[in-house]
Every structure is written in structure tokens, then in C-alpha cells.
Design an enzyme around this catalytic site. Structure first.
Site, PDB file in Angstrom:
ATOM      1  N   ASP A 196      52.397  30.606  51.471  1.00  0.00           N
ATOM      2  CA  ASP A 196      52.885  31.731  52.293  1.00  0.00           C
ATOM      3  C   ASP A 196      54.131  31.331  53.067  1.00  0.00           C
ATOM      4  O   ASP A 196      55.064  32.120  53.228  1.00  0.00           O
ATOM      5  CB  ASP A 196      51.801  32.188  53.272  1.00  0.00           C
ATOM      6  CG  ASP A 196      50.769  33.093  52.623  1.00  0.00           C
ATOM      7  OD1 ASP A 196      50.984  33.506  51.470  1.00  0.00           O
ATOM      8  OD2 ASP A 196      49.743  33.374  53.275  1.00  0.00           O
ATOM      9  N   ASP A 216      43.942  37.404  46.968  1.00  0.00           N
ATOM     10  CA  ASP A 216      43.250  36.128  46.787  1.00  0.00           C
ATOM     11  C   ASP A 216      41.972  36.021  47.620  1.00  0.00           C
ATOM     12  O   ASP A 216      40.961  35.490  47.159  1.00  0.00           O
ATOM     13  CB  ASP A 216      44.183  34.940  47.058  1.00  0.00           C
ATOM     14  CG  ASP A 216      44.826  35.000  48.448  1.00  0.00           C
ATOM     15  OD1 ASP A 216      44.513  35.919  49.225  1.00  0.00           O
ATOM     16  OD2 ASP A 216      45.663  34.121  48.731  1.00  0.00           O
ATOM     17  N   GLY A 217      42.021  36.550  48.841  1.00  0.00           N
ATOM     18  CA  GLY A 217      40.825  36.495  49.677  1.00  0.00           C
ATOM     19  C   GLY A 217      39.676  37.302  49.102  1.00  0.00           C
ATOM     20  O   GLY A 217      38.516  36.849  49.108  1.00  0.00           O
ATOM     21  N   ASP A 248      46.918  28.700  50.196  1.00  0.00           N
ATOM     22  CA  ASP A 248      47.427  30.017  50.550  1.00  0.00           C
ATOM     23  C   ASP A 248      48.390  29.935  51.725  1.00  0.00           C
ATOM     24  O   ASP A 248      49.481  30.510  51.700  1.00  0.00           O
ATOM     25  CB  ASP A 248      46.251  30.941  50.894  1.00  0.00           C
ATOM     26  CG  ASP A 248      46.700  32.341  51.250  1.00  0.00           C
ATOM     27  OD1 ASP A 248      47.504  32.923  50.490  1.00  0.00           O
ATOM     28  OD2 ASP A 248      46.275  32.856  52.297  1.00  0.00           O
ATOM     29  N   VAL A 307      45.649  33.567  41.737  1.00  0.00           N
ATOM     30  CA  VAL A 307      46.235  34.755  42.359  1.00  0.00           C
ATOM     31  C   VAL A 307      47.229  34.342  43.445  1.00  0.00           C
ATOM     32  O   VAL A 307      48.333  34.894  43.551  1.00  0.00           O
ATOM     33  CB  VAL A 307      45.135  35.657  42.964  1.00  0.00           C
ATOM     34  CG1 VAL A 307      45.755  36.790  43.784  1.00  0.00           C
ATOM     35  CG2 VAL A 307      44.263  36.236  41.850  1.00  0.00           C
ATOM     36  N   THR A 308      46.855  33.347  44.246  1.00  0.00           N
ATOM     37  CA  THR A 308      47.732  32.847  45.298  1.00  0.00           C
ATOM     38  C   THR A 308      49.039  32.329  44.717  1.00  0.00           C
ATOM     39  O   THR A 308      50.131  32.654  45.218  1.00  0.00           O
ATOM     40  CB  THR A 308      47.036  31.708  46.080  1.00  0.00           C
ATOM     41  OG1 THR A 308      45.878  32.225  46.728  1.00  0.00           O
ATOM     42  CG2 THR A 308      47.973  31.116  47.115  1.00  0.00           C
TER      43      THR A 308
END
Length: 226
Positions: free
Chosen positions: A90, A68-69, A86, A30-31
Site C-alpha cells: 500500500d 484482499d481482506g 498489504d 489479490v494484494t
């Protein structure tokens, strides 16, 4: 400013996170998808000049990346590598979003070689470019200040403009500018971002200094090696 909404937002996206887990996607996946999608959308937006559509697509990827978290909480519970990945991606995504603003101004401004180039759209573009470049610096320093503080045993999480705030300012500025067809709106957003970014850096430095002084009775003037 938007950090206080993190709890309600997490509850809102919880069903989506569960659906992603059911699909077999990991938090790291997802990240990566969210960050890479944001980066590609940002560069395409800057080159194409489609501000509203680009802002909309980037918003979707940013929201996806924020899952993601929640996905990690439902699966592995989160890992140190996942947090590292992540944070690293970012920073690249943040660079890409602000670079898209610079590209937009460079590629979609009517530049003039005459004396009038210091006025009108050219001036608006130059201010927007400089503010975006400056905001890139404050964005990285804000994140670095937090990481460096944590490395020496302190926290630096406060600030008027965290990452979510910065992204909202950029994406809303792009979207509204695209709808209105007025580049000055995007420039104003970049100037606001630069100002708030500066305040945030100062706030985090002050926070660490205060925590050090409170815990160790230090004035905070002695530099830390590294």
C-alpha cells in the site's frame, strides 16, 4: 472520513470476493495484483497525461486491492504476513499515485524561461508538484504513526483523512481535471490533500499522547527510543 463506510462496502463487494475465492486466488495474490496494477497504471498515467482514463483504471485496481481482506476472511482468516504484505505494498502504491501527479505536471506543463514563468500554468504546476511531494510525506507519516503507536501498545487510527480518503481526493481530482482539461483542479486537490494530511498527522500524535497520558499518567513529553 470514509472509514464509517467500510462495513457497507465490505458487504457490497462480498459476492466479488466469493467469486475470486472460487477462482482459486489467495488474499496475497489479490494484494499483489491490486498493488502492482495500481503502480503501473499510476506511472503510465503520469507519463501519458491521460488523467481521466488513468484515474478510472487506478480506481478499479484500488477496489480490487481492497478485496484482499474479504478473500482472507473467506479462506485463511487472515495471516500476520498477509497484513504485513498489504501494508507494505500500500505504501508503494501510495507513492506511485502521488508520483504520477508530479510526473504529469513535469511532463505536461508548458514551461517558460521568461519572467512570465512565475504566472499562469507554470505557477499552478509548481504548486501542484510541491503539494504532491508534501502529501507523500504526510501519507507515509500517517501510516508510520499508526504502526509506531501499535509497536508500543497503543492505537492511532483516527484522523480526518485515512488512506481511503486520500485516494478518493487524488483520483477524483485527477478524473475531474482530465474531463475539464483544467490542471488547476488537480492542484486544488493536492493542496487539499496536503492540508488534510497535516491535520491527520497532528490528530494521530495527539491521540497517542492522550492515550499514554490517560493510561500511565504521563505528560507524554519523554521521547521513546527508536
Amino acid at each position: 472520513m470514509l472509514e464509517r463506510l467500510r462495513g457497507p462496502f465490505k458487504r457490497l463487494i462480498a459476492p466479488v470476493a466469493r467469486a475470486i475465492v472460487a477462482m482459486g486466488l489467495s488474499a496475497d495474490a489479490v494484494t499483489i495484483i491490486g498493488a502492482v496494477g495500481t503502480i503501473i497504471a499510476a506511472i503510465v498515467t503520469g507519463i501519458s497525461g491521460w488523467l481521466f482514463v488513468g484515474a478510472l483504471v487506478m480506481t478499479l485496481f484500488v477496489v480490487f486491492d481492497s478485496l484482499d481482506g474479504s478473500v482472507a476472511a473467506l479462506t485463511t482468516g487472515g495471516t500476520p504476513f498477509g497484513a504485513f504484505l498489504d501494508s507494505t505494498l500500500d505504501r508503494i502504491a501510495d507513492w506511485a499515485v502521488l508520483t504520477s501527479v508530479v510526473l504529469y505536471f513535469l511532463l505536461h506543463t508548458s514551461w517558460s524561461s521568461s519572467a512570465s514563468s512565475i504566472r499562469g500554468s507554470s505557477l499552478v504546476a509548481w504548486i501542484g508538484i510541491l503539494a504532491a511531494l508534501y502529501s507523500t510525506m504526510t501519507s507515509f507519516v500517517t501510516s508510520y504513526a499508526r504502526a509506531r503507536a501499535e509497536s508500543v501498545g497503543f492505537e492511532a487510527r483516527n484522523g480526518i483523512a485515512t488512506r481511503s480518503d486520500r485516494l478518493v481526493i487524488i483520483l477524483v481530482g485527477m478524473g475531474v481535471s482530465g474531463i475539464a482539461g483544467q490542471d488547476i483542479i488537480l492542484t486544488i486537490a493536492m493542496v487539499l490533500l496536503a492540508i488534510l494530511g497535516t491535520i491527520t498527522v497532528v490528530q494521530r500524535v495527539h491521540e497517542v499522547r492522550s492515550r499514554m497520558a490517560a493510561e500511565h499518567g504521563m505528560a507524554g513529553n519523554a521521547p521513546l527510543v527508536g
